[in-house]
Design an enzyme around this catalytic site. Structure first.
Site, short mmCIF file in Angstrom:
data_model
loop_
_atom_site.label_atom_id
_atom_site.label_comp_id
_atom_site.label_asym_id
_atom_site.label_seq_id
_atom_site.Cartn_x
_atom_site.Cartn_y
_atom_site.Cartn_z
N ASP B 142 0.81 -1.22 0.00
CA ASP B 142 0.00 0.00 0.00
C ASP B 142 0.84 1.27 0.00
O ASP B 142 0.33 2.35 -0.30
CB ASP B 142 -0.93 0.01 1.22
CG ASP B 142 -2.02 -1.03 1.10
OD1 ASP B 142 -2.41 -1.35 -0.05
OD2 ASP B 142 -2.48 -1.54 2.13
N GLY B 187 -5.92 -1.15 -2.09
CA GLY B 187 -5.66 0.20 -1.56
C GLY B 187 -6.92 0.73 -0.91
O GLY B 187 -7.76 1.32 -1.56
N LEU B 295 -3.28 -11.58 -6.29
CA LEU B 295 -2.16 -11.74 -7.23
C LEU B 295 -1.18 -10.57 -7.14
O LEU B 295 0.02 -10.74 -7.26
CB LEU B 295 -2.70 -11.85 -8.66
CG LEU B 295 -3.59 -13.05 -8.96
CD1 LEU B 295 -4.30 -12.89 -10.30
CD2 LEU B 295 -2.80 -14.34 -8.92
#
Lengths: 406, 406
Positions: B142, B187, B295
């Site tokens: 992030d 996010g 992924l």
């Protein structure tokens, strides 16, 4: 007298369909029989609309990079020709284009439907004595073309699936909590892609616990039993499911009635989401669903070297067959030996291939119907061998852009 | 007198969190101050339950391979310690473990929540004069930790996102038909991952048309206007959306009322699915939704070399800081220069970092709120540079398996 050749791409993209195109192009450049090398935009549609360009004019470095550029660089289509005995109009148009551009050789790279086009055009060419050689070159991540040992495009998709499953396995085992992970892969009628997930192993130990294939009628009851048994043993289950699984009546699970989540909300979406809801309703609330989606058919950053080179080779060999006057055929792959793995391009009559589908043989599926056998693994293993990395620029793959993005 | 050290990993996995662990381990092996190097299973939970193992006993090749093995090889957790002034019990347990195992140095690799643990443990250690050095090592895809220029883990996730978007772009432009593709990335509160999709370019030309970030309040009306304008121009729109976008009232779009698809079916699922339905209702039926899902945080086959090496470097540097008696800090990254890109590990006081979040500065977002500026691109670009490939065996990445899968 030299003639020109035309290459076109059709059907769903793969990561190596351009490698075959480059194989045809480079061998055509060298050929004493071929003058200009044309590419039709969007498959046979470009021929019908007169949209094409000449590969002799394309920068050589761009062409070379095509070998590791995913998807169909010339554009693709899903256009099916009518039977020419019923409606000749498109055929007249196509062969007028061939005549105007002095096209003596037409190479069509595609899957089942594209081989139907090859069959129809070559039969028309023969019947009307039009002297245009028509050859098919296989590509499909589904690996479902008949007769050829396997299809270019499958090996790289299988490598992507195997790689991603190893990574998902690592990710799924990171916490102590229980977890069921369901991964949905492509494959409407043949389970080759789902089967390839069995290649993901650690020191001979399975990473994927259960695989559900379209070749086996799907029973929700048995599925929940299978998952429960695994879950009770380890608390962590990794499942791969083909988008094309069908129930005992042949109804696609993705088409069946949406399911309630217990709050009265109806769940739509693919097979993976559907199974996720079933597992949540019956086994555990901790379920993840991952869909590889289009990523699995265009992941050129994860190419099988074997696949790229074979795709190139069948393209190259198609030019030799064309020079020798072969037409109405597909240039497929014959497996010469298993260990060591050896292949040879080979010619197959197009009417034995078009509109056929090759599924996983029943003997390659375990009797429980939820995994594949060692024989199947031995068949798939050589196809993912070797790594072929694209060029990189600024930290990302440098792909060629011909038609797209201009 | 030599003491032992303990390494643990916490929070969501990344593709390079193990590289930091190896950095700590290899530097500790060389250290004159450190004897045995222990790893705790599942972060601080392993300390509480006495589950750990010794990295000195692990095969060296296995350890080396950890550098390119994704996810947290020692296992992870999401355990939050209580304030020790209110409940000391877990602290007593933890420091008893440290004493029993003669642990003088504890390295905790993680994100925001893990830095909270570092802060609490180091403050406890100081208060009680327990003489255990506690250091934090950042990791998070992030990229939302405060003060450090960026976080190890982000560069590889950004590289995966940029790579996959180049491939999706190729795939999305293959047919002549119109298409809107919506890609959902992770996010929840910071849009760094979504922003990284802007790195995907062809010769300076954008691949992604629109990017929606959590930093900007989301308006469905404006979104549909943006998409319509792009769609009318080219008929092919590629959109990236952060899972964490919120409306003007701060309500996550993924939490908002499910939408009807016009047939009375309620649509659940993530933000991408939700937006897909809106585009279908208002602009075109031809919409695809792709979710990168887990992924993007474990794609070790697509590592940024810069990221892997920086992750290793902060791990290594943490040992030097520990030897010098530094405690209660995080070893972050300071950017020394932009062109050429130069970084340096640096020490940041933990209480200025724990429980903070670094978002994309408003000045790095275009005034329309649907893309990032060149300054933002210049910041991200160096972080994805270079390729670090894992070893391959049998056509697939060869990862180390320590805790998992035994």
């Amino acid at each position: 007298m030299k003639k020109n050749c035309l290459i076109a791409q059709s059907g769903g993209p793969t990561a190596v369909i351009n490698s075959s195109a480059v194989g045809v192009a480079f061998e055509s450049f060298r050929s004493d029989w071929i003058d200009r090398v044309y590419a039709s935009e969007n498959g046979i549609l470009g021929v019908l609309t007169g949209k094409y360009f000449c590969l002799n004019d394309v920068d050589f470095e761009q062409l070379k990079r095509l070998k590791t550029t995913p998807s169909s660089a010339f554009g693709s289509c899903r256009h099916r020709l009518k039977d020419w005995r019923e409606d000749e109009s498109e055929y007249v148009q196509i062969f007028r284009f061939f005549q105007e551009k002095n096209i003596g050789y037409f190479f069509y790279i595609g899957g089942n439907d594209s081989m139907d086009t090859v069959m129809k055009l070559s039969s028309y060419s023969k019947e009307k004595q039009l002297d245009v050689i028509i050859l098919g070159i296989p590509k499909t991540i589904d690996n479902d073309l008949a007769l050829t040992d396997h299809c270019p495009g499958y090996g790289s998709a299988a490598k992507y699936i195997g790689t991603s499953l190893l990574e998902i396995y690592q990710d799924a085992h990171v916490y102590q909590s229980e977890l069921v992970t369901i991964v949905e892969v492509m494959g409407r009628n043949a389970g080759w892609l789902a089967a390839s997930s069995a290649l993901a192993q650690y020191n001979g130990k399975r990473v994927v616990d259960l695989i559900y294939l379209p070749e086996i009628p799907f029973s929700m009851e048995q599925f929940l039993k299978d998952v429960k048994a695994c879950f009770d043993k380890t608390g962590n289950v990794l499942i791969v499911v083909s988008e094309g699984i069908r129930d005992e009546n042949g109804v696609y699970l993705s088409d069946s009635e949406p399911l309630s989540d217990g709050f009265g909300h109806q769940q739509l979406g693919g097979v993976g989401q559907r199974l996720k809801q079933e597992v949540m309703n019956h086994i555990t609330q901790r379920v993840k669903c991952v869909e590889f989606n289009i990523l699995q058919r265009c992941a050129a950053h994860c190419l099988s070297e074997t696949d790229v080179e074979e795709a190139y080779k069948v393209g190259k060999e198609a030019v030799h067959y064309a020079e020798n006057g072969k037409s109405g055929c597909m240039v497929g792959i014959r497996r010469v030996s298993d260990k060591p793995y050896l292949m040879k391009p080979d010619l197959f009559e197009i009417d034995t291939i078009a509109n056929q589908e090759k599924k996983i043989p029943q003997k390659w599926i375990v009797s429980e119907g939820n995994y594949v056998t060692q024989e199947c693994l031995d068949y798939m293993q050589p196809l993912i061998m070797g790594e072929k990395f694209p060029d990189y620029e600024n930290g990302l793959p440098a792909f060629s852009v011909l038609k797209c993005g201009e």
